[in-house]
Design a protein around this motif. Structure first.
Motif, PDB file in Angstrom:
ATOM      1  N   ALA A  43      44.107  94.949  50.953  1.00  0.00           N
ATOM      2  CA  ALA A  43      44.152  95.914  52.046  1.00  0.00           C
ATOM      3  C   ALA A  43      43.384  97.184  51.674  1.00  0.00           C
ATOM      4  N   VAL A  44      43.530  97.632  50.428  1.00  0.00           N
ATOM      5  CA  VAL A  44      42.796  98.828  49.998  1.00  0.00           C
ATOM      6  C   VAL A  44      41.303  98.567  50.002  1.00  0.00           C
ATOM      7  N   TYR A  45      40.890  97.322  49.597  1.00  0.00           N
ATOM      8  CA  TYR A  45      39.458  97.034  49.611  1.00  0.00           C
ATOM      9  C   TYR A  45      38.921  97.013  51.024  1.00  0.00           C
ATOM     10  N   LEU A  46      39.731  96.511  51.983  1.00  0.00           N
ATOM     11  CA  LEU A  46      39.295  96.518  53.378  1.00  0.00           C
ATOM     12  C   LEU A  46      39.094  97.937  53.869  1.00  0.00           C
ATOM     13  N   PHE A  47      40.013  98.833  53.500  1.00  0.00           N
ATOM     14  CA  PHE A  47      39.882 100.232  53.904  1.00  0.00           C
ATOM     15  C   PHE A  47      38.606 100.837  53.346  1.00  0.00           C
ATOM     16  N   LEU A  48      38.341 100.597  52.048  1.00  0.00           N
ATOM     17  CA  LEU A  48      37.161 101.184  51.416  1.00  0.00           C
ATOM     18  C   LEU A  48      35.873 100.664  52.052  1.00  0.00           C
ATOM     19  N   ALA A  49      35.810  99.352  52.280  1.00  0.00           N
ATOM     20  CA  ALA A  49      34.579  98.795  52.838  1.00  0.00           C
ATOM     21  C   ALA A  49      34.383  99.256  54.269  1.00  0.00           C
ATOM     22  N   ALA A  50      35.483  99.520  55.005  1.00  0.00           N
ATOM     23  CA  ALA A  50      35.330  99.992  56.375  1.00  0.00           C
ATOM     24  C   ALA A  50      34.814 101.412  56.412  1.00  0.00           C
ATOM     25  N   LYS A  51      34.988 102.189  55.337  1.00  0.00           N
ATOM     26  CA  LYS A  51      34.465 103.537  55.329  1.00  0.00           C
ATOM     27  C   LYS A  51      32.959 103.546  55.197  1.00  0.00           C
ATOM     28  N   GLY A  52      32.392 102.429  54.751  1.00  0.00           N
ATOM     29  CA  GLY A  52      30.961 102.442  54.516  1.00  0.00           C
ATOM     30  C   GLY A  52      30.148 101.883  55.652  1.00  0.00           C
ATOM     31  N   PHE A  53      30.804 101.397  56.692  1.00  0.00           N
ATOM     32  CA  PHE A  53      30.081 100.721  57.755  1.00  0.00           C
ATOM     33  C   PHE A  53      29.549 101.726  58.762  1.00  0.00           C
ATOM     34  N   ILE A  54      28.330 101.491  59.215  1.00  0.00           N
ATOM     35  CA  ILE A  54      27.724 102.348  60.240  1.00  0.00           C
ATOM     36  C   ILE A  54      27.172 101.426  61.305  1.00  0.00           C
ATOM     37  N   TYR A  55      27.424 101.770  62.554  1.00  0.00           N
ATOM     38  CA  TYR A  55      27.012 100.908  63.656  1.00  0.00           C
ATOM     39  C   TYR A  55      25.509 100.767  63.723  1.00  0.00           C
ATOM     40  N   GLY A  56      25.039  99.539  63.935  1.00  0.00           N
ATOM     41  CA  GLY A  56      23.624  99.313  64.198  1.00  0.00           C
ATOM     42  C   GLY A  56      22.763  99.203  62.971  1.00  0.00           C
ATOM     43  N   ARG A  57      23.363  99.183  61.773  1.00  0.00           N
ATOM     44  CA  ARG A  57      22.537  99.073  60.573  1.00  0.00           C
ATOM     45  C   ARG A  57      22.872  97.809  59.824  1.00  0.00           C
TER      46      ARG A  57
ATOM     47  N   PRO B  75      37.698 110.578  60.240  1.00  0.00           N
ATOM     48  CA  PRO B  75      36.454 110.547  61.006  1.00  0.00           C
ATOM     49  C   PRO B  75      36.263 109.207  61.692  1.00  0.00           C
ATOM     50  N   THR B  76      35.476 109.214  62.763  1.00  0.00           N
ATOM     51  CA  THR B  76      35.318 108.001  63.564  1.00  0.00           C
ATOM     52  C   THR B  76      34.708 106.885  62.741  1.00  0.00           C
ATOM     53  N   PHE B  77      35.160 105.678  63.003  1.00  0.00           N
ATOM     54  CA  PHE B  77      34.685 104.512  62.275  1.00  0.00           C
ATOM     55  C   PHE B  77      33.264 104.195  62.704  1.00  0.00           C
ATOM     56  N   GLY B  78      32.347 104.095  61.734  1.00  0.00           N
ATOM     57  CA  GLY B  78      30.999 103.649  62.060  1.00  0.00           C
ATOM     58  C   GLY B  78      30.074 104.717  62.580  1.00  0.00           C
ATOM     59  N   SER B  79      30.420 105.976  62.412  1.00  0.00           N
ATOM     60  CA  SER B  79      29.491 107.002  62.884  1.00  0.00           C
ATOM     61  C   SER B  79      28.569 107.388  61.744  1.00  0.00           C
ATOM     62  N   PRO B  80      27.308 107.694  62.039  1.00  0.00           N
ATOM     63  CA  PRO B  80      26.389 108.000  60.939  1.00  0.00           C
ATOM     64  C   PRO B  80      26.603 109.385  60.341  1.00  0.00           C
ATOM     65  N   ASN B  81      27.476 110.208  60.922  1.00  0.00           N
ATOM     66  CA  ASN B  81      27.714 111.529  60.340  1.00  0.00           C
ATOM     67  C   ASN B  81      28.945 111.555  59.487  1.00  0.00           C
ATOM     68  N   ASN B  82      29.350 110.395  58.951  1.00  0.00           N
ATOM     69  CA  ASN B  82      30.526 110.347  58.093  1.00  0.00           C
ATOM     70  C   ASN B  82      30.353 111.236  56.881  1.00  0.00           C
ATOM     71  N   PRO B  83      31.427 111.860  56.421  1.00  0.00           N
ATOM     72  CA  PRO B  83      31.292 112.604  55.169  1.00  0.00           C
ATOM     73  C   PRO B  83      31.003 111.703  53.975  1.00  0.00           C
ATOM     74  N   ALA B  84      31.211 110.387  54.130  1.00  0.00           N
ATOM     75  CA  ALA B  84      30.974 109.497  53.004  1.00  0.00           C
ATOM     76  C   ALA B  84      29.488 109.294  52.751  1.00  0.00           C
ATOM     77  N   SER B  85      28.635 109.512  53.757  1.00  0.00           N
ATOM     78  CA  SER B  85      27.196 109.371  53.520  1.00  0.00           C
ATOM     79  C   SER B  85      26.640 110.748  53.246  1.00  0.00           C
ATOM     80  N   ASN B  86      26.554 111.073  51.968  1.00  0.00           N
ATOM     81  CA  ASN B  86      26.052 112.394  51.597  1.00  0.00           C
ATOM     82  C   ASN B  86      24.767 112.218  50.800  1.00  0.00           C
TER      83      ASN B  86
END
Lengths: 126, 298, 87
Positions: A43-57, B75-86
């Protein structure tokens, strides 16, 4: 509430974490405790990987064109989770070896019974 | 559980060591009887257990609700202005190919920019295997009559059994699995995969071979000595490749192996040898876990 | 809502139901089989999140080695039904 519906990956990850934590805490069977620990880990890994996703890339593999930041998903959480998966399997293997040794001495999987037998043993040798 | 004198320092030392201090045996028993049920003494043991579980579920649900409230403020899921992308991500993506030479940016990141994390993870794997060897290996101290009898019966039964389907199937599939694992390891910097997945695939292939042909067949080419040499050798190679930064500082020296053209297999500097090291460690570890759990020796 | 979002939500709901089912089954072997399914669905979700490295690793390690280790623990402690060890 609207925002929660939009962040459905993080919400699902948190609910799974709660389910895994409840298993780890309240189940008396030792094997189910460690299944709960594994569920918490994933579950923690799912949370971490979801933080890295950006729409359309797309995934961060440069096959053609330039390496511009606007084309790729964030690769940093991916690296963290890769290490985490391997640590999770190591912890599981070690804890299962401990469970086998415990079973050979006490002949049961139930945590309450093991504590009772251990306390009686202590009282007897006292 | 020795009886210790009443002095304050010795009580503290006993508490640190996890020992109980009992002043007098009879007095200790007497005290135990008195403090048996301080809170709610009219409930039975089953009711206490049920109350404990209901309270546990309640507190965990409150905990999950607090976490859900936190998620609604993220922050919103999947937005390109996330604080994680620095700016760190900017540096990794834009200078990734020139500085590491790898096309797979994740592999280039974990084996070049953040090589110490992978080193620590290999150490954790090695530590786990050593601990399981200590717990489960059969030798003079760890000897159990019934288990030995059952194990020998199992070995005899497996030798008599004629699993034709499994043996023929394994003879065809095992080279393909090993080839696929080697492909995933060698192409770690060009396509998804890398050391961990390739090593796990090769380990799974070895487990299949062990299941079909018995452990004596595997021991012809993979015994405990080779397992030790491969694991320790690969770990020390990884350490030698990347720990010179302790002495030269964070701006490391130029790579000994040239970077080459990105897109070839022989490119990426030290990434290819490190991938091979990690893959071998993971393969040995996965097979080692299986062998220790079934037979008690590798 | 596109089709891909509906599929992702369905997979997440399946994950939660599997995790709940693991805690309520008394038979240990069935619980471990459900856990194996949970791991496989997790590996598919990584693909939806555009991380193929994690998908390959989770499929090989989670649904492979971890579940095999759980089954071996059951065999070593004579809890598997239908084999020579237990009935």
């Amino acid at each position: 509430m609207e925002h929660l519906m939009h962040n459905y990956y993080e919400a699902a990850a948190v609910i799974l974490f709660g389910i895994g934590f409840m298993n780890l805490l309240l189940q008396s069977n030792l094997i189910k405790k460690f299944i709960g620990l594994n569920i918490m880990d994933t579950a923690v890994y799912l949370f971490l990987a979801a933080k890295g996703f950006i729409y359309g890339r797309v995934a961060p593999i440069v096959t053609s064109g330039e390496a511009v930041i606007e084309r790729f998903v964030n690769p940093v959480p991916s690296g963290l989770v890769l290490t985490g998966i391997v640590v999770s399997v190591s912890v599981t293997a070690f804890s299962l070896a401990l469970i086998i040794r415990l079973y050979k001495v006490y002949h049961t999987f139930d945590m309450d019974e093991i504590m009772k037998l251990a306390r009686e043993e202590e009282k007897r040798e006292y | 559980m020795a009886k210790l004198p009443k002095g304050g320092l010795s009580r503290f030392v006993a508490w640190v060591n996890g020992e109980e201090v009992v002043d007098d045996l009879k007095h200790g028993h007497h005290k135990e009887k008195k403090t048996k049920a301080k809170y709610l003494p009219h409930l039975t043991m089953e009711q206490r257990l049920l109350g404990y579980r209901i309270l546990g579920v309640l507190i965990c649900s409150i905990f999950v609700l607090i976490l859900l409230a936190t998620v609604s403020k993220l922050p919103t899921f999947g937005s390109p202005n996330n604080p994680a992308s620095n700016e760190v991500v900017e540096r990794y993506i834009e200078s990734g190919i020139e500085e590491t030479g790898a096309i797979n940016l994740v592999a280039g990141m974990i084996l070049d920019y953040r090589a110490f994390d992978t080193f620590g993870e290999s150490n954790v794997l090695f530590l786990a295997v050593i601990s399981v060897v200590m717990l489960l290996k059969r030798d003079r101290n760890n000897f159990d009559e019934d288990d030995e009898k059952i194990l020998n019966e199992d070995i005899d039964l497996d030798d008599e059994d004629d699993n034709i389907i499994l043996k023929r199937f394994t003879m065809i599939i095992f080279p393909l699995i090993t080839l696929y694992g080697v492909y995933v390891i060698l192409n770690g910097h060009l396509s998804p995969g890398g050391g961990f997945s390739g090593g796990a695939i090769i380990g799974a292939g070895l487990i299949l071979f062990d299941t079909a042909f018995g452990q004596s067949a595997v021991r012809k080419f993979f015994n405990f000595k080779r397992f030790t040499y491969i694991s320790v050798g690969c770990l020390l190679t990884y350490c030698a490749c990347k720990s010179y930064s302790f002495f030269t500082g964070a701006n490391h020296l130029e790579n000994i192996i040239p970077k080459g053209i990105p897109g070839n297999i022989l490119s990426g500097g030290l990434i290819l040898p490190l991938n091979i090291c990690v893959g071998l460690i993971v393969a040995c570890t996965m097979y080692g876990f299986y062998a220790l759990f079934t037979r008690g020796e590798i | 809502m596109e089709i891909s979002e509906i599929i992702q939500i369905l997979l997440l709901v399946f994950l939660i139901i599997s995790a709940l089912a693991v805690s309520f089954y008394k038979n240990l072997m069935q619980a471990i089989l459900i856990f194996m399914g949970y791991s496989t669905i997790m590996s598919i979700i990584w693909l939806f999140l555009e991380s193929p490295d994690l998908a390959i690793t989770e499929a090989a390690v989670g649904a492979g080695v971890t579940s095999v280790l759980f089954f071996l623990t059951l065999k070593k402690t004579h809890m598997l039904e239908g084999t020579r060890d237990n009935g």
